[in-house]
Enzyme design. Structure first.
Site, PDB file in Angstrom:
ATOM      1  CB  SER A  25      -3.235  -7.192   6.339  1.00  0.00           C
ATOM      2  OG  SER A  25      -3.231  -7.626   5.289  1.00  0.00           O
ATOM      3  CG  ASP A  26      -0.441  -3.039   2.700  1.00  0.00           C
ATOM      4  OD1 ASP A  26      -1.548  -2.665   1.149  1.00  0.00           O
ATOM      5  OD2 ASP A  26       0.707  -1.962   2.185  1.00  0.00           O
ATOM      6  CD1 TRP A  27      -1.655  -7.029  -2.361  1.00  0.00           C
ATOM      7  CD2 TRP A  27      -3.556  -6.091  -3.041  1.00  0.00           C
ATOM      8  NE1 TRP A  27      -1.984  -7.542  -4.178  1.00  0.00           N
ATOM      9  CE2 TRP A  27      -3.590  -6.747  -4.137  1.00  0.00           C
ATOM     10  CE3 TRP A  27      -4.199  -5.074  -3.429  1.00  0.00           C
ATOM     11  CZ2 TRP A  27      -4.188  -6.886  -5.050  1.00  0.00           C
ATOM     12  CZ3 TRP A  27      -5.441  -4.599  -4.146  1.00  0.00           C
ATOM     13  CH2 TRP A  27      -5.531  -5.871  -5.432  1.00  0.00           C
TER      14      TRP A  27
END
Ligand code: BGC
Length: 795
Positions: free
Chosen positions: A299-301
């Site tokens: 996932s992104d941050w």
């Protein structure tokens, strides 16, 4: 009983396929294997053997990723990572950089954890690692995949030496709206150019073999369609039809996956109401089933935890949705770590779903050779060696776009600079600012190595160079803007404090210009944090008092050369009307000054071409050349072509032209090129032949001649238009390009293949297809190319 019914049905389907009765070609039916290493039986046997020994908690540990250093988002946690690594609760880290720091955690994981599973270290290596190259948008302006491959390879080598076998690059989001600050990280607006760049990044980083000591695994981001943010506002929703999604926005990701990308990063945005980080269509159907992706998705941050803000469920629900849809690793939010195991125990998530995610992550760890070589040799860092600096200078030289070079009365063209310019005034807040030369994503690039334009021009001109800063980048901006831009540390803060009296410094700059024969203005916008993530703008002008400075210096009547240092298309209408020479130099990296000086003096002949349209006014955005047709085109067939219709009830603005200020593909040279009439090898092709295979069915050839007096490189571009499809197609689409270097007077023949890959589009049934039609074809030096031929695809 059931099986006997199914078998004849399958047979019938196969027969229909063989007969080609309107179904996609047989090659599209079998699941592709884009990365043979990840699909290897031997490797998967090792993965399964390990998986069998893992407890549920150890499995969930593999899905967790933490930032154990510098943070790029809210809520960076402060956990006891040593302890967690020893318990097998960390699958990967980000922002741990350097052999010593990575070895520290790796020794704990490998020596103390029960199953000795190594940690994977990931990092934002975007346009170089220690050696900073031009920003990705600039690299796309080179239209040179080989240059991108080289940049990626240097980045990989330097990252590996720092203990990092996994990079959060390339960013392949299509960016058609420069209000979106992340356009700087992209290859711009076009899926064909974007796909070529995507392939080059993957090839350069992974080198077709993840186990090489200087290869790194990529993370292609941000999946998917993150660049389509409504109104150009970062993290905003994306709402578009599935045809546009697939035909435009997903194409570069597909190219990257087909090139063997080992991992992808899921994005923050929603797509048509379903968050991208819990989206079964993109993450399962398209990525896994259609493209055959065997790597893992991170996932992104905090994007998994942020699913709560999308209002699709509570913690347990959103984590389940993300995991089941196909987000395997949870970056920084640690929601998986808190809720997944309990849900498996409660029977709400089958353990096989967790197993599959772990399998995907372990595959990449094995393929990278981490189990066999977990540690990194400690030695000197790669900081800016002469060889790398030379490469950075050369590559930067390919990225500059000469927007304009009109002759000035009594002087001629201002560029390249000649000895006639005895005194040169260099003016502007970007003329001597090291940190600003590196660009928006120079995480580990050290500004102390950067060469400014002032330094480089002083080397060439000595005391013939005069200098005045003129103004600050943010003078006069709202206090909130200054606060946001100065987020993140002393370098940015030093660079962007407003000066109390612009009028005085602008007056000084005017006096400096008056003493010179020519004035070079170095203007743009702050790269940190006015560009890149969380850096959307509603205006696209120069920041601070720079426009006043430009107008004041131009008013002296001294000839002006404008050098633009910025990572997004700016609004340049005034400059284009009043300044005779404009060089768009982007953020050129560590050798910025030298590279720009090379181009200003003609040692390097500019050859860059715009990867994104430059607008006349921000209100035209999103403005891109490959528009869909309208029933009321303002200026005839191509709404991006110049025209001057007086008609009111047309698709137009009351107060501005539809056209670009500088169109996609645009870029001048110090020489000129002429094009022959393009010739097509076969002007008529049966549709079945195009559908039957993916090799070219015809070629378009053109002779390109350097008609000027210096050597130069032209980016020859081929555009098509499908004039009669069942789904309307863009007024023009790039389908081929080639960089051609020509001596004065030299002619070269360039051939472009055309086949299914170039001619297909998505039908209303969401299938890539080709139908009987006529394609108009243009070849030339930009998207307004006029040399034309055509191709008939017949029944
Ligand atoms: C960005 C990503 C980046 C990640 C890790 C996020 O905020 O959107 O592009 O890779 O942080 O730093």
């Amino acid at each position: 009983m059931k099986t006997t019914l199914i078998r004849p049905f399958l047979l019938l389907v196969s027969l229909l396929l063989i007969a080609g009765l309107g179904l996609p070609p047989a090659s599209a039916q079998s699941k592709p294997v884009p990365n043979a290493q990840l699909a290897s039986k031997q490797l998967n046997a090792r993965v399964d053997a390990l998986l069998k020994q893992m407890t549920l908690d150890e499995k969930v540990g593999q899905l967790a990723q933490f930032s154990a250093g510098y943070a790029t988002g809210p809520g960076a946690s402060n956990m006891r990572y040593d302890d967690m690594a020893a318990k097998g609760q960390v699958g990967s880290f980000l922002n741990v950089v350097g052999a010593e720091a990575t070895n520290h955690y790796q020794h704990i994981a490998v020596e103390k954890s029960r199953l000795h599973i190594p940690i994977l270290f990931g990092q934002d290596v975007i346009h170089g690692h220690r050696t900073t190259f031009p920003v990705p948008l600039a690299l796309a302006a080179s239209w040179d995949p080989a240059a991108v491959e080289l940049v990626a390879h240097y980045g990989a080598e330097e990252a590996r030496a720092d203990g990092i076998p996994w990079v959060f690059s390339p960013m392949v989001d299509i960016a058609r709206d420069p209000r979106w600050g992340r356009i700087v990280e992209s290859a711009g607006e076009d899926p064909y150019l974007g796909s070529a760049m995507a392939r080059a990044w993957v090839k350069g980083y992974q080198q077709g073999d993840l186990s090489k000591p200087d290869s790194v695994a990529v993370s292609v981001k941000h999946f998917a369609a993150y660049g389509g943010a409504i109104a150009g506002r970062d993290y905003n929703a994306v709402d578009m039809g599935e045809i546009t999604l697939r035909q435009v926005y997903l194409e570069p990701y597909r190219a990257a996956v087909e090139a063997g990308a080992a991992t992808l990063m899921s994005s923050f945005n929603s797509i048509n109401g379903i968050p991208a980080s819990a989206n079964p269509l993109t993450l399962t159907q398209i990525l896994r089933k259609e493209w055959g992706f065997d790597g893992f998705v991170v996932s992104d941050w905090g994007a998994v935890a942020e699913l709560r803000n999308h209002s699709i469920g509570d913690d347990a629900t959103v984590a389940r949705k993300a995991l089941v849809a196909g987000v395997d690793a949870d970056m920084e939010g640690n929601l998986y770590g808190t809720v997944i195991a309990a849900q498996v125990r409660a029977g709400k998530i089958p353990e096989s779903v967790v197993d599959e995610a772990v399998r995907r992550i372990l595959r990449v760890k094995f393929a990278l050779g981490l189990f066999d070589h977990p540690y990194t040799a400690e030695g000197p860092a790669y900081d800016a060696t002469p060889e790398r600096r030379a490469a950075a200078r050369k590559v930067a030289g390919e990225t500059f776009v000469l927007l304009k070079n009109d002759p000035v009365e009594g002087v001629g063209t201002l560029l390249p600079l000649t000895a006639k310019a005895k005194k040169v005034a260099l003016i502007g807040p970007l003329a001597d600012n090291k940190a600003e030369m590196l660009g928006a994503w120079a995480v580990t690039g050290d500004p102390k190595y950067a060469v400014t334009l002032k330094t480089a021009l002083a080397e060439r001109l000595g005391d013939r160079l005069l200098y005045a800063q003129g103004c600050e980048l943010l003078s006069g901006e709202d206090a909130n803007v200054i606060k946001r831009v100065n987020f993140g540390g002393p370098v940015a803060a030093d660079a962007h404090l407003p000066v109390p009296d612009d009028a005085k410094t602008i007056a000084e700059a005017v006096e400096t210009a008056k003493k010179a024969d020519v004035a070079i203005l170095a203007l743009g916008e702050p790269t940190n944090w006015m560009e890149g993530e969380a850096s959307s703008r509603v205006s696209l002008g120069f920041t601070g008092a720079q426009q006043q400075l430009l107008e004041a210096v131009a008013a002296t009547g001294k000839p002006v050369i404008l050098v633009i240092l910025a990572g997004r298309p700016l609004e340049l209408k005034w400059a284009a009307a009043h300044v005779p020479a404009i060089l768009l130099a982007w953020s050129p990296g560590v050798e910025a000054g030298h590279a720009v000086a090379d181009a200003l003096f003609g040692d390097v002949n500019p050859s860059g071409k715009l990867p994104a349209t430059l607008p006349r006014a921000v209100g035209q955005e999103p403005l891109y050349y490959a528009q869909l047709p309208t029933g009321r085109p303002a200026h005839g067939d191509l709404s991006h072509m110049p025209g001057n219709s007086e008609e009111k009830f047309m698709s137009r603005y009351m107060d501005e032209d539809n056209t670009a200020l500088f169109p996609f593909g645009w870029g001048l040279s110090y020489t000129r090129f002429s094009y022959s009439q393009p010739a097509i090898s076969r002007a008529e092709v049966p549709v079945q032949e195009v559908l039957a295979n993916h090799s070219p069915v015809t070629t378009v050839g053109v002779d390109v001649k350097n008609t000027g007096s210096v050597a130069g490189t032209e980016v020859v571009q081929l555009y098509i238009r499908n004039t009669a499809a069942s789904v309307e197609q863009p007024v023009r689409e790039l389908k081929g390009f080639a960089r051609v270097t020509l001596a004065p007077g030299e002619t070269k023949h360039v051939e472009f293949p055309l086949g299914f890959d170039e001619l297909n589009f998505y039908s209303a049934e969401i299938k890539r297809t080709v139908e009987p039609t006529t394609y108009k074809i243009w070849v030339g030096g930009n998207s307004l190319a006029t040399a034309e031929t055509s191709l008939q695809v017949v029944e």
